[in-house]
Each structure stands twice: as structure tokens, then as C-alpha cells.
Design an enzyme around this catalytic site. Structure first.
Site, PDB file in Angstrom:
ATOM      1  N   ARG A  89       6.081 -13.302   8.786  1.00 29.27           N
ATOM      2  CA  ARG A  89       6.833 -12.135   8.455  1.00 29.27           C
ATOM      3  C   ARG A  89       8.166 -11.974   9.260  1.00 29.27           C
ATOM      4  O   ARG A  89       8.154 -12.470  10.249  1.00 29.27           O
ATOM      5  CB  ARG A  89       5.776 -10.890   8.819  1.00 29.27           C
ATOM      6  CG  ARG A  89       5.664 -10.595  10.290  1.00 29.27           C
ATOM      7  CD  ARG A  89       4.287  -9.708  10.345  1.00 29.27           C
ATOM      8  NE  ARG A  89       4.778  -8.366   9.948  1.00 29.27           N
ATOM      9  CZ  ARG A  89       3.961  -7.585   9.492  1.00 29.27           C
ATOM     10  NH1 ARG A  89       2.807  -7.885   9.373  1.00 29.27           N
ATOM     11  NH2 ARG A  89       4.160  -6.275   8.839  1.00 29.27           N
TER      12      ARG A  89
ATOM     13  N   GLU B  15       0.684  -1.262   0.038  1.00 34.48           N
ATOM     14  CA  GLU B  15       0.015   0.044  -0.022  1.00 34.48           C
ATOM     15  C   GLU B  15       0.914   1.042   0.040  1.00 34.48           C
ATOM     16  O   GLU B  15       1.868   1.445   0.853  1.00 34.48           O
ATOM     17  CB  GLU B  15      -1.036  -0.037   1.313  1.00 34.48           C
ATOM     18  CG  GLU B  15      -1.992   1.188   1.341  1.00 34.48           C
ATOM     19  CD  GLU B  15      -2.651   1.348   2.635  1.00 34.48           C
ATOM     20  OE1 GLU B  15      -2.206   0.912   3.571  1.00 34.48           O
ATOM     21  OE2 GLU B  15      -3.629   2.196   2.566  1.00 34.48           O
TER      22      GLU B  15
ATOM     23  N   LYS C 280       5.885   0.936  10.042  1.00 25.41           N
ATOM     24  CA  LYS C 280       6.030   2.215   9.431  1.00 25.41           C
ATOM     25  C   LYS C 280       5.319   3.462  10.485  1.00 25.41           C
ATOM     26  O   LYS C 280       5.806   4.476  10.263  1.00 25.41           O
ATOM     27  CB  LYS C 280       5.491   2.280   8.198  1.00 25.41           C
ATOM     28  CG  LYS C 280       3.889   1.719   7.882  1.00 25.41           C
ATOM     29  CD  LYS C 280       3.633   1.392   6.682  1.00 25.41           C
ATOM     30  CE  LYS C 280       2.107   0.293   6.829  1.00 25.41           C
ATOM     31  NZ  LYS C 280       2.189  -0.069   5.207  1.00 25.41           N
TER      32      LYS C 280
END
Length: 563
Positions: free
Chosen positions: A259, A35, A269
Site C-alpha cells: 500500500r 467501503e 480516514k
RNA sequence: UGGGACGUCGCCAAGUGGUAAGGCACCGGGUUUUGGUCCCGGCAUGCGCAGGUUCGAAUCCUGCCGUCCCAGCCA
């Protein structure tokens, strides 16, 4: 067969099985779907590696897709940054796609779902939907609007699209099962109303698709065969499959892997944005933050990052990788390619009393002992030198192989020198060292074969250039910084950056650093016995600035630590 | 009795019924004009625990235990 092709993992086993079963008609196609609401970090590097290397392994290709279904978060700046970072890592996508480019088709298929009575418009508020959803242990209950006719739903949905309703007034939901143990199946929202301009579509839409509805369709439209994602989407797979099952479209297979997590490192982030806001870091490329560009500025190479991802493997177990592995991969790569240069971080004057006052000699030093074709550079030598403060001890222990009164060491590439005297300042610190040199040891060898255990780096005081070294702390030093913001801020402020001024470097280092400002691969050096450095963005030919990248193993330091 | 996943050396990770690969870290030793690199050697009688099946189990069965994810109109 390369290493990548010969190694295996559960994902490739699954794809092998799909191919054997004839499920893959043409090429294996994957996608990397960030994204565009932030820059990429090293966690994304793992996903990028898996997506691209998987496709390459089977002779297929990978698309780079901007998953831009939320107009509130996405920006063009990030789209540009993401592309740069993927390229920098050495990957080339087949197609650059945007979820927002297929909003029309998604919309049409949503109408299909309504016609089939598989979707309905719900008037419940967000809070009510949450209540109706039930809990982890209790089933949900059906919305009173669930029984609307397809005709009524179609009318309402079109009016949603046409902007007749306000944000949050209505949503389109899939009609599945409010009692499912999997909460994602309890009539998930497909579209929400959002009167906001999309960075790419402008004001064209006021309804936007949700991830679960959009993502499988995006994969499907692109002909993706294997949709690789992280473990937290495991629960979404039944829904991913369900949506595609209801429609006459290509059906990709979703496979999940764990992950990336690294010790003492926060891959978030949201957290980076807060650090920037608090001005604890300078931006997305701050060397302390493990973004792709932060690592790049720090001196990490794409090869090191990819070697790291390959080394840690792909599995489904919840693992936390020791950050030492990342550093190992960098050292291994840099050892092969970095230029060896001499620099003195904390200089002490050294005078060679029996060397002619006005004489200057130029020695030859290889650029990299690991690379026979790496060439060499010239190093000036004279009577006045600097050596490293820690390379001299007044009363050295037996295992200290460096300089001390009466001791002989080799000045790398130059001569053997023996310490004859030294002066001490008021604070007890050594202010100057006096040596004699052996003219027969030119180049650092002697005919008589005498053993000189220590080799020190040095710099000519008359030729040296002043530089600055910035030593950034290793990523993050606290375990859970988000739980104690004040402590974290204090640590970041006090300890995260050490600046060494007055560093003396050999002229050739200044020259090559000046020619490689911007932290390019060519700007990576190893200062002998001090570690690896990269040229900083702030560097100028007049004042070279280096970032400390990673230290060398130091068995003497370790021995001292032991006591 | 909510659903989904995961547990093999300090950290990763192979292994898919035939008797525990490899890497990082660590510990020894050798080479070395970087106390770097490189080279050699050491490092799980045991695979979360307990039973069971089998000539044989990390791998199959049963039951436990532990950890993680899910209740956004984020992705």
C-alpha cells in the site's frame, strides 16, 4: 505500445502466466471495492490505478463495487463522493455493484456450507471466542458448540436471520482448523447479528456477512479474474481460497501489492475525521489533507496523480515514497498547462521617473512558453508599478541578479529599467523605488545586445487587482501526529495556513480567475517566480483567492540557505 | 521451531545464472525575457550478512540478521 503496456510488474507477470496457462477463459476483470465509509485519498488512487490500468492492459474491464457489509459505518454521501472522485481521476467502471445487493445469494450459500457441515452456529460470547482462538504462538481450542448437527445449525441460523436473537448472542462460523498457524483459519466468523438498518437494505437483514466470507463471493459473482488488494490481506488469501473451494462457483485469484505510504503524510480516514471534529481542517476537501478532493482543491491534476502512481511502481516491498516525487509530478504537469501570470505577493512601489505621467501601454505576454499555441494576453504598463519586495536589495551581493541602486533589470515583457533612487521608512524597510527606463528596450529587448541578467515580474499600480493567497502547509509536518495530539493541534493551528492579503495581480489574472472559480483545471496559474496556484472555492470576482499549490525550484534561495 | 511477507544508491524501482536499467533527490556545466523549463555530464567494483555450488551468482543452495503484517462479532 503505451508506457503502461510496455512496463511490467509482478502482477502483470502473474496474469500473463495465467493467460498462457489458459486459466483466463474470457476477459480479465478487476474491481475497485471501497467501503463507503469515507472519501477516497491518494492511497486509493494507487489501487484505482492498478485495478483500472490492469484491466485496460488486457482489454478487460473494472467494476466499481461498494463493499457495504457493515450497516454501522456506511452512508450514501460517501457512495456519491467515491464515484465523483473515480470519475475525476479519469476512470469509467463497467458495472457499479453493491455487496449488499447479493446478500440473498450469500445467505443461500451459507446454508450450503451448513449442509456440508462446514459451518456452525456458535453461542460463545465475543470475549470467549477471543480466548478460544488462542494466541499468535499458541493454538486455539474448539468451541463446545462446534459439534452441533447440520440440522440444528440450520435451524439456529434461520432463527438468527429471523431476528430471534440479540446482537452478539450467536454467530455463524466456518469449521476449519483451530490449530492453524494462520489465525484467520481458526474458524472465522461468517455472520454476526446486527440489529441495525442498512442504508440501502433498510431493516431487511439483522445478520450481516463478514469481510472474508463476503469478499471472495462478491468477486466470484462478478466474474472477477484477478482480485488485487494490499499486503495486509496476504494472510487472508488461504481463507479466501478455502471458501471458494468449498462451493461450485467461479474462482478469482487474489494478488497483493504494497500500500502507498508517503513521507510526512498520514493516509488514514479515521485521522481525517478526527481533524474535522477538532475543526483543524474544514472538511474532506481541505487543501491540507491528501484526499482526492483535497488534492484537487489544492491544485493537483488527475494526470499528475496518475503519473505519480506510475512513477513509484508496483511491488511488494514496504516502501515510503518521498513526498517530493508527488510534487515533482505536479510541477511537471503544471509546467505544461498552467497559464503564466504576473502577481506581486509583497508589493513595493516602483516609479519610473522618465515615463510620461499619463501614458499607458499595453504589452503582449504569452500564456505559456511551453505551449506555442497557448495564445497571449494584454498587460497594462504605466509610470506607477509594484514589484516584489524581495526583488530589490539596497546592498546586493554579486550573485543577486535583481534590482539594486544603479542596477539595470528587465521588467518582463516591458522595458529595461535602472534604479536611480529609493526611500526607506522608519523601520529601515524600502518604501519606494525610483527608476528610469530605456525607451529603446520596448518589449524587453535592446538593439545594442547588452546583457541584462535579471528579469522581474511587476504589476501596474493603476490597473492591479487586490487578491488573497492562502499558503497551506505541506500535508502534515509531523511524523506521527497520532502519538502527540496536542503538538499536532498546535502545529496545525499556528503554521498550517499562511494568508497573504493585499496581493497585487495583473487584471487578466483576476479576469481568468473569476471565470474559473471552483478550482477547475483551467483555474491553475503560475505566478512568475512564485510557484503554482489554483483558484480557491472561496474566490469571487471581486476578491480573487488563490491556493498555493507547489513552489518552484529557487537556486537563489538555496544559495542563501547555504550561507 | 506460531503463520505470512519483504530486504538492490539518501527515496522509489528494473533485473529471474552471463558480468547492476530508469526515475526522484543531490552535484557540476550549457541554453533561457520566469534564478522556472529544457539540454549535457556526474552519482552502487556492488545487490541485508556469512558460507557454498558454478568458468561465471543480485539471481541457485545453506545458515544467520533486520523490518513489516496477523490474535474485530471492521474492511
Amino acid at each position: 505500445m503505451s508506457d503502461v503496456e510496455s512496463k511490467s510488474n509482478f502482477i502483470w507477470d502473474a496474469i500473463d502466466a495465467d493467460i498462457a496457462a489458459g486459466k483466463v477463459k474470457d476477459k480479465v476483470i478487476t474491481r475497485f471495492p471501497p467501503e463507503p465509509n469515507a472519501y477516497l485519498h491518494i492511497g486509493h488512487a494507487k489501487a484505482i490505478y492498478i485495478d483500472f490500468e490492469t484491466a485496460r492492459r488486457y482489454g478487460g474491464y473494472t467494476n466499481l463495487r461498494m463493499d457495504d457489509t457493515n450497516p454501522l459505518k456506511e452512508e450514501q454521501e460517501y457512495i456519491d463522493g467515491i464515484q465523483e472522485d473515480v470519475h475525476w481521476l479519469g476512470y469509467q467502471w463497467e458495472n457499479l455493484t453493491y455487496a449488499s445487493d447479493v446478500f440473498d445469494t450469500m445467505y443461500e450459500l451459507a446454508e450450503e456450507m451448513i449442509k456440508k457441515d462446514l459451518a456452525y452456529v456458535d453461542d460463545l460470547s465475543a470475549e470467549e471466542i477471543r480466548e478460544y482462538r488462542g494466541t499468535l504462538t499458541e493454538p486455539g481450542k474448539e468451541s463446545p458448540f462446534r459439534t452441533r448437527t447440520p440440522e440444528e445449525n440450520m435451524d439456529l441460523f434461520r432463527r438468527m436471520r429471523d431476528g430471534e436473537f440479540k446482537d452478539g448472542e450467536k454467530v455463524l462460523r466456518a469449521k476449519i482448523d483451530m490449530t492453524s498457524g494462520n489465525i484467520n483459519m481458526r474458524d472465522p466468523v461468517m455472520y454476526r447479528i446486527q440489529h441495525a438498518d442498512h442504508y440501502r437494505q433498510g431493516g431487511k437483514w439483522c445478520i450481516y456477512p463478514m469481510y472474508d466470507w463476503a469478499h471472495g463471493l462478491e468477486d466470484s459473482f462478478e466474474g472477477v479474474t484477478h482480485s488485487l488488494c494490499t499486503l495486509e490481506f496476504e494472510d487472508h488469501r488461504p481463507l479466501y481460497d478455502w471458501f471458494l473451494q468449498q462451493l461450485p462457483v467461479h474462482k478469482p485469484r487474489q494478488i497483493e501489492f504494497s500500500r502507498l505510504q508517503i513521507t510526512r503524510t498520514l493516509l488514514s480516514k479515521r485521522f481525517y475525521i478526527r481533524l474535522m471534529k477538532d475543526q483543524l481542517i474544514s472538511g474532506w476537501d481541505d487543501p491540507r489533507v491528501p484526499t482526492i478532493r483535497g488534492l484537487r482543491r489544492r491544485g493537483y491534476t488527475p494526470e499528475a496523480i496518475k503519473a505519480f502512481v506510475e512513477m513509484i511502481g508496483i511491488s511488494k516491498s514496504h516502501s515510503i515514497i518521498d513526498s517530493g516525487m508527488l510534487e515533482y509530478c505536479l510541477r511537471e504537469d503544471l509546467n505544461r498547462r498552467s497559464l503564466r501570470r504576473m502577481a506581486v505577493l509583497k508589493p513595493v512601489k516602483l516609479t519610473i521617473t522618465n515615463y510620461p505621467e499619463d501614458q499607458v501601454e499595453w504589452f503582449e505576454g504569452e500564456n505559456n512558453p511551453e505551449d506555442p499555441d497557448g495564445g497571449s494576453r494584454k498587460i497594462p504598463f504605466c509610470r506607477d508599478l509594484y514589484i516584489e519586495d524581495e526583488d530589490f536589495m539596497i546592498d546586493p551581493p554579486k550573485k543577486f541578479f535583481r534590482l539594486g541602486p544603479g542596477r539595470e533589470i528587465r521588467l518582463k515583457h516591458a522595458y529595461y529599467v535602472t534604479c536611480t533612487d529609493y526611500t526607506v521608512g522608519a523601520d529601515g524597510k524600502v518604501t519606494e523605488i525610483f527608476c528610469t527606463y530605456d525607451p529603446d528596450s520596448r518589449g524587453g529587448w535592446s538593439e545594442d545586445g547588452r546583457k541584462v541578467r535579471g528579469t522581474s515580474h511587476w504589476v501596474s499600480a493603476r490597473h492591479a487587482v487586490d487578491a488573497e493567497v492562502r499558503n497551506y502547509s505541506d500535508l502534515f509536518k509531523v511524523e506521527k501526529p497520532w502519538e502527540n495530539t496536542e503538538d499536532f493541534a498546535a502545529i496545525m493551528n499556528e503554521n498550517s495556513l499562511e494568508v497573504l492579503e493585499g496581493v497585487k495581480i495583473e487584471p487578466e489574472l483576476a479576469a481568468s480567475a473569476a471565470g474559473s472559480v471552483n478550482g477547475s483545471i483551467e483555474g491553475i496559474f503560475q505566478f512568475l517566480r512564485q510557484g503554482y496556484y489554483t483558484v480557491d472555492l472561496d474566490s469571487t470576482p471581486e476578491k480573487p483567492v488563490f491556493n498555493r499549490t507547489v513552489g518552484l525550484k529557487d537556486s537563489w534561495a538555496k544559495e542563501q540557505k547555504k550561507g
